[in-house]
Design a protein around this motif. Structure first.
Motif, PDB file in Angstrom:
ATOM      1  N   LEU A 143       0.887  -1.245  -0.119  1.00  7.32           N
ATOM      2  CA  LEU A 143      -0.273  -0.142   0.179  1.00  7.32           C
ATOM      3  C   LEU A 143       0.608   1.408  -0.521  1.00  7.32           C
ATOM      4  CD1 LEU A 143      -2.626   0.601  -0.524  1.00  7.32           C
ATOM      5  CD2 LEU A 143      -2.830   0.858   2.512  1.00  7.32           C
ATOM      6  N   ALA A 144       2.038   1.373   0.670  1.00  5.64           N
ATOM      7  CA  ALA A 144       2.275   2.182   1.045  1.00  5.64           C
ATOM      8  C   ALA A 144       3.747   2.580  -0.422  1.00  5.64           C
ATOM      9  CB  ALA A 144       3.868   2.227   2.023  1.00  5.64           C
ATOM     10  N   PHE A 145       3.824   1.751  -1.011  1.00  4.63           N
ATOM     11  CA  PHE A 145       4.526   1.489  -2.374  1.00  4.63           C
ATOM     12  C   PHE A 145       4.140   1.669  -3.410  1.00  4.63           C
ATOM     13  CE2 PHE A 145       5.968  -0.352  -6.379  1.00  4.63           C
ATOM     14  CZ  PHE A 145       7.331  -0.270  -6.178  1.00  4.63           C
ATOM     15  N   THR A 146       2.446   1.496  -3.539  1.00  5.87           N
ATOM     16  CA  THR A 146       1.362   2.084  -4.038  1.00  5.87           C
ATOM     17  C   THR A 146       0.850   3.643  -4.350  1.00  5.87           C
ATOM     18  OG1 THR A 146       0.698   0.365  -4.301  1.00  5.87           O
ATOM     19  CG2 THR A 146      -0.737   1.601  -5.115  1.00  5.87           C
ATOM     20  N   GLY A 147       0.887   4.182  -3.055  1.00 14.21           N
ATOM     21  CA  GLY A 147       0.520   5.525  -2.950  1.00 14.21           C
ATOM     22  C   GLY A 147       1.798   5.869  -2.712  1.00 14.21           C
ATOM     23  N   GLY A 148       2.980   5.901  -2.810  1.00 15.06           N
ATOM     24  CA  GLY A 148       4.622   6.531  -3.208  1.00 15.06           C
ATOM     25  C   GLY A 148       4.606   6.480  -4.481  1.00 15.06           C
ATOM     26  N   LEU A 149       4.092   5.499  -4.951  1.00 17.64           N
ATOM     27  CA  LEU A 149       4.898   5.561  -5.984  1.00 17.64           C
ATOM     28  C   LEU A 149       4.825   6.360  -6.832  1.00 17.64           C
ATOM     29  CD1 LEU A 149       6.481   3.754  -9.022  1.00 17.64           C
ATOM     30  CD2 LEU A 149       4.265   2.682  -9.304  1.00 17.64           C
ATOM     31  N   LEU A 150       2.646   7.005  -6.987  1.00 19.12           N
ATOM     32  CA  LEU A 150       2.688   7.521  -7.603  1.00 19.12           C
ATOM     33  C   LEU A 150       3.084   9.215  -7.226  1.00 19.12           C
ATOM     34  CD1 LEU A 150      -1.567   7.104  -6.641  1.00 19.12           C
ATOM     35  CD2 LEU A 150      -0.367   6.722  -8.677  1.00 19.12           C
ATOM     36  N   ALA A 151       3.548   8.953  -6.237  1.00  9.78           N
ATOM     37  CA  ALA A 151       4.175  11.060  -6.195  1.00  9.78           C
ATOM     38  C   ALA A 151       5.708  11.118  -6.894  1.00  9.78           C
ATOM     39  CB  ALA A 151       4.181  11.115  -4.477  1.00  9.78           C
ATOM     40  N   ALA A 152       6.267   9.685  -6.645  1.00  8.11           N
ATOM     41  CA  ALA A 152       7.722  10.098  -6.526  1.00  8.11           C
ATOM     42  C   ALA A 152       7.759  10.230  -8.158  1.00  8.11           C
ATOM     43  CB  ALA A 152       8.357   8.047  -6.414  1.00  8.11           C
ATOM     44  N   GLY A 153       7.278   9.887  -8.920  1.00  8.95           N
ATOM     45  CA  GLY A 153       7.461  10.424 -10.723  1.00  8.95           C
ATOM     46  C   GLY A 153       7.794  11.943 -10.284  1.00  8.95           C
ATOM     47  N   ALA A 154       6.741  12.010 -10.598  1.00  5.82           N
ATOM     48  CA  ALA A 154       7.095  13.892 -10.605  1.00  5.82           C
ATOM     49  C   ALA A 154       8.286  14.765  -9.265  1.00  5.82           C
ATOM     50  CB  ALA A 154       5.441  14.681  -9.986  1.00  5.82           C
ATOM     51  N   LEU A 155       8.041  14.440  -8.282  1.00  6.20           N
ATOM     52  CA  LEU A 155       9.151  14.888  -7.346  1.00  6.20           C
ATOM     53  C   LEU A 155      10.203  14.023  -7.395  1.00  6.20           C
ATOM     54  CD1 LEU A 155       7.037  13.627  -3.392  1.00  6.20           C
ATOM     55  CD2 LEU A 155       8.015  15.999  -4.405  1.00  6.20           C
ATOM     56  N   ALA A 156      10.730  13.124  -8.506  1.00  5.48           N
ATOM     57  CA  ALA A 156      12.413  13.013  -8.889  1.00  5.48           C
ATOM     58  C   ALA A 156      12.302  13.643  -9.799  1.00  5.48           C
ATOM     59  CB  ALA A 156      12.347  11.552  -9.510  1.00  5.48           C
ATOM     60  N   ASP A 157      11.119  14.119 -10.816  1.00  8.08           N
ATOM     61  CA  ASP A 157      11.815  14.849 -11.881  1.00  8.08           C
ATOM     62  C   ASP A 157      12.486  16.222 -11.046  1.00  8.08           C
ATOM     63  OD1 ASP A 157      11.184  13.201 -14.164  1.00  8.08           O
ATOM     64  OD2 ASP A 157       8.834  13.968 -14.540  1.00  8.08           O
ATOM     65  N   ARG A 158      11.263  17.122 -10.325  1.00  8.92           N
ATOM     66  CA  ARG A 158      11.203  18.336 -10.076  1.00  8.92           C
ATOM     67  C   ARG A 158      13.086  18.082  -9.181  1.00  8.92           C
ATOM     68  NH1 ARG A 158       6.166  20.048  -6.838  1.00  8.92           N
ATOM     69  NH2 ARG A 158       5.458  20.061  -8.976  1.00  8.92           N
ATOM     70  N   PRO A 160       2.837  18.138 -12.735  1.00  8.75           N
ATOM     71  CA  PRO A 160       2.128  18.348 -11.482  1.00  8.75           C
ATOM     72  C   PRO A 160       2.378  17.201 -10.243  1.00  8.75           C
ATOM     73  CG  PRO A 160       1.395  17.629 -13.425  1.00  8.75           C
ATOM     74  CD  PRO A 160       2.228  17.945 -14.070  1.00  8.75           C
ATOM     75  N   LEU A 161       1.992  17.485  -8.921  1.00  9.47           N
ATOM     76  CA  LEU A 161       2.277  16.558  -8.352  1.00  9.47           C
ATOM     77  C   LEU A 161       0.195  16.557  -7.998  1.00  9.47           C
ATOM     78  CD1 LEU A 161       2.843  14.070  -6.405  1.00  9.47           C
ATOM     79  CD2 LEU A 161       4.190  16.324  -4.716  1.00  9.47           C
ATOM     80  N   ASP A 162      -0.272  15.072  -8.437  1.00  9.00           N
ATOM     81  CA  ASP A 162      -1.390  15.042  -7.577  1.00  9.00           C
ATOM     82  C   ASP A 162      -1.414  14.400  -6.321  1.00  9.00           C
ATOM     83  OD1 ASP A 162      -3.932  14.761  -7.993  1.00  9.00           O
ATOM     84  OD2 ASP A 162      -4.299  13.640  -9.258  1.00  9.00           O
ATOM     85  N   TRP A 163      -1.219  15.373  -5.690  1.00  9.04           N
ATOM     86  CA  TRP A 163      -1.175  14.585  -3.426  1.00  9.04           C
ATOM     87  C   TRP A 163      -3.005  14.302  -2.953  1.00  9.04           C
ATOM     88  CZ3 TRP A 163       1.932  13.177  -1.609  1.00  9.04           C
ATOM     89  CH2 TRP A 163       3.478  13.901  -1.324  1.00  9.04           C
ATOM     90  N   SER A 164      -4.535  14.881  -4.109  1.00 10.35           N
ATOM     91  CA  SER A 164      -5.174  14.319  -3.646  1.00 10.35           C
ATOM     92  C   SER A 164      -5.916  13.363  -4.661  1.00 10.35           C
ATOM     93  CB  SER A 164      -6.930  15.616  -4.305  1.00 10.35           C
ATOM     94  OG  SER A 164      -6.246  15.863  -6.018  1.00 10.35           O
ATOM     95  N   GLY A 165      -5.348  12.749  -5.437  1.00  4.83           N
ATOM     96  CA  GLY A 165      -5.179  12.112  -6.459  1.00  4.83           C
ATOM     97  C   GLY A 165      -4.228  10.571  -5.496  1.00  4.83           C
ATOM     98  N   VAL A 166      -3.613  10.877  -4.860  1.00  7.39           N
ATOM     99  CA  VAL A 166      -2.630  10.288  -4.106  1.00  7.39           C
ATOM    100  C   VAL A 166      -3.280   9.461  -2.703  1.00  7.39           C
ATOM    101  CG1 VAL A 166      -0.349  10.062  -2.854  1.00  7.39           C
ATOM    102  CG2 VAL A 166      -0.218  11.203  -4.859  1.00  7.39           C
ATOM    103  N   ILE A 167      -3.845  10.994  -2.202  1.00 11.44           N
ATOM    104  CA  ILE A 167      -4.709  10.755  -1.071  1.00 11.44           C
ATOM    105  C   ILE A 167      -5.948   9.922  -1.035  1.00 11.44           C
ATOM    106  CG2 ILE A 167      -6.114  10.833   0.717  1.00 11.44           C
ATOM    107  CD1 ILE A 167      -3.830  13.473   0.525  1.00 11.44           C
ATOM    108  N   LEU A 168      -6.757   9.596  -2.133  1.00 10.08           N
ATOM    109  CA  LEU A 168      -7.639   9.256  -2.748  1.00 10.08           C
ATOM    110  C   LEU A 168      -7.718   7.827  -3.221  1.00 10.08           C
ATOM    111  CD1 LEU A 168     -10.271  11.988  -5.000  1.00 10.08           C
ATOM    112  CD2 LEU A 168     -10.359  10.388  -3.128  1.00 10.08           C
ATOM    113  N   LEU A 169      -6.754   7.636  -3.794  1.00 13.26           N
ATOM    114  CA  LEU A 169      -6.262   5.987  -3.911  1.00 13.26           C
ATOM    115  C   LEU A 169      -5.374   4.893  -3.403  1.00 13.26           C
ATOM    116  CD1 LEU A 169      -6.477   4.167  -6.753  1.00 13.26           C
ATOM    117  CD2 LEU A 169      -3.875   4.822  -7.296  1.00 13.26           C
ATOM    118  N   THR A 170      -4.534   5.623  -2.409  1.00 14.13           N
ATOM    119  CA  THR A 170      -4.512   5.291  -1.236  1.00 14.13           C
ATOM    120  C   THR A 170      -5.403   5.011  -0.099  1.00 14.13           C
ATOM    121  OG1 THR A 170      -2.108   6.426  -1.598  1.00 14.13           O
ATOM    122  CG2 THR A 170      -2.597   5.099   0.359  1.00 14.13           C
TER     123      THR A 170
END
Length: 464
Positions: A62-77, A202-212
């Protein structure tokens, strides 16, 4: 003569960054399959039951899934190398916390920390490979090397985890990560250059929280089902509502993490169904094989680890053959065959659990055959599915599609673990495992139907 020796040496030097990045990814894969064999020992020492047993794996996923959604945008930035090293440090902290856990809740929290770190390691590692190796032939060799390293971790994890657990204790599965994490911290900055992507991604925090939240609620509701709680239906209904809100939210975003328009086509629904079917019919089954083998044959630790080689070695040795068959057979025939083999393996496991077989020798042969079949079915399908997704989307959406592929795998894995665990009786005898194996067979049959009806006969060419 000197020239002949120089070329291979130069090739190996060129692949050193890929080897270091692969080593960082190795730990994130190893800690999934190695922990599988050690979980009965963890449960006995820390005193938790089947629902908590499932959360040892699901907290990570679960943490891997939620983190993966945010990791790409943060890594690019902020930098992909920085993301990988930061994830490696988080993974190291989580590993130490796992090694010193004194109870179930502490272990689950530490596993979640590990999963979050693993998401950044994997995302940063894949992006760094792509930026470090720009020529197609170099990139192919680099990704192949990382694939071999990851396959080795997944295949040998149960055996090595069983040996470590039996000889020096399950805590050392996690504490052994310390030197390798430190080695990655030292080696990566020296061998791999920093790279960044579009800073305005863009980093979609609301999407990360909803899916997690949706996945976490579904997992907990399924595990509550063992107690026949009235709240189970409410929890699952709320989870479905959150997923619907997530889909609508993604549809409105100009650069969605998950594009419903892309994944709503019949062929993509078929591929998505296969991703989930393999996650349940193979990976979730792998989690419950150690306690089943213990209940059926009295095996523990290293004995279970060696037995699981029947199910895991095909994932290391046979992926190239699956790729060749995909070219010769086409998608429908390949994936339908894979699901049929996976179905046969799970039905054979159910037969072993039922107690209908006449003697121990036949029982052992049937169990080994069943594990080999699920391994063969998984290896025919699993490595080809990511390529299938990439082939079906335009080039500017391959990053999104690849990330969604990993999310679906992890989500299917987490939900599969919860579903199979919820079907187990409270007294988990060998016969009780007939129910989880039946559910795994149903998932495999669903994949077979999806492959037979939704996939094209021939493998499409990459979209341009």
């Amino acid at each position: 003569m000197t020239e002949l020796h120089t070329q291979p040496l130069s090739c190996w030097r060129d692949l050193l960054p890929a080897a270091v990045l692969g080593m960082a990814a190795f730990l994130t894969q190893f800690d999934v399959t190695a922990v599988v064999v050690a979980m009965p020992a963890m449960a006995a020492e820390l005193g938790f039951g089947v629902a908590a047993y499932a959360w040892v794996m699901d907290a990570y996923s679960l943490a891997f899934t939620g983190g993966l959604l945010a990791a790409g945008a943060l890594a690019d930035r902020y930098g992909r190398r920085r993301a990988l090293l930061g994830g490696n440090i988080v993974f190291l902290v989580g590993s130490i916390a796992c090694g010193f856990a004194t109870g179930g809740p502490g272990l689950w929290a530490a596993r979640a920390v590990q999963g979050l770190g693993a998401a950044f390691v994997i995302t940063g590692g894949i992006a760094l490979l792509a930026s470090t190796y720009t020529r197609p032939d170099e990139r192919a060799r680099a990704f192949a090397l990382m694939g071999v390293i990851s396959g080795t971790a997944m295949a040998l994890g149960p055996t090595l985890g069983g040996l470590v657990s039996a000889w020096i204790g399950w805590r050392w599965i996690f504490l052994a990560n310390i030197p390798l994490c430190l080695l990655a911290i030292l080696a990566v900055p020296r061998l791999v250059a920093e790279s960044r992507g579009p800073a305005d991604r863009p980093l979609d925090w609301s999407g990360v929280i909803l899916l997690t939240c949706a996945l976490g609620l579904a997992i907990e509701s399924l595990l509550m089902g063992r107690a026949a709680s009235v709240g189970v239906a409410v929890g699952l209904g709320t989870s479905v509502c959150l997923l619907a809100i997530f889909a609508m939210q993604q549809r409105r975003r100009p650069a969605p993490m998950f594009d419903p328009a892309v994944f709503g086509r019949p062929v993509m629904i078929g591929i998505s169904s296969l991703l989930i079917a393999v996650s349940i019919g193979y990976w979730a089954v792998l989690v419950y094989l150690p306690p089943f083998l213990g209940a059926a044959f009295g095996w523990t630790g290293s004995s279970v680890g060696f037995a699981l080689l029947c199910a895991t070695l095909p994932m290391l040795l046979l992926p190239p053959y699956g790729a060749r068959l995909a070219k010769h057979w086409g998608w429908r025939r390949l994936f339908a065959t894979a699901m049929l083999v996976l179905l046969a393996g799970n039905l054979t496991l159910m037969l072993v659990a039922s107690g209908w077989l006449p003697n121990t020798g036949v029982l052992l042969a049937a169990a080994a055959t069943a594990m080999l079949l699920i391994g063969l079915g998984a290896v025919l399908a699993h490595p080809q599915l990511s390529g299938a997704v990439v082939a079906l989307v335009p080039p500017d959406q391959t990053g999104m599609a690849s990330a969604v592929t990993v999310v679906m795998r992890q989500a299917g894995f987490a939900l599969g673990i919860a579903t199979l665990g919820a079907s187990l009786p409270h007294e988990a005898t060998a016969a009780g495992y007939a129910w989880p194996w039946l559910l795994a067979a149903v998932a495999s049959a669903g994949g077979l139907i999806a492959a037979s009806t939704l996939l094209p006969d021939h493998q499409p060419q990459l979209l341009s």
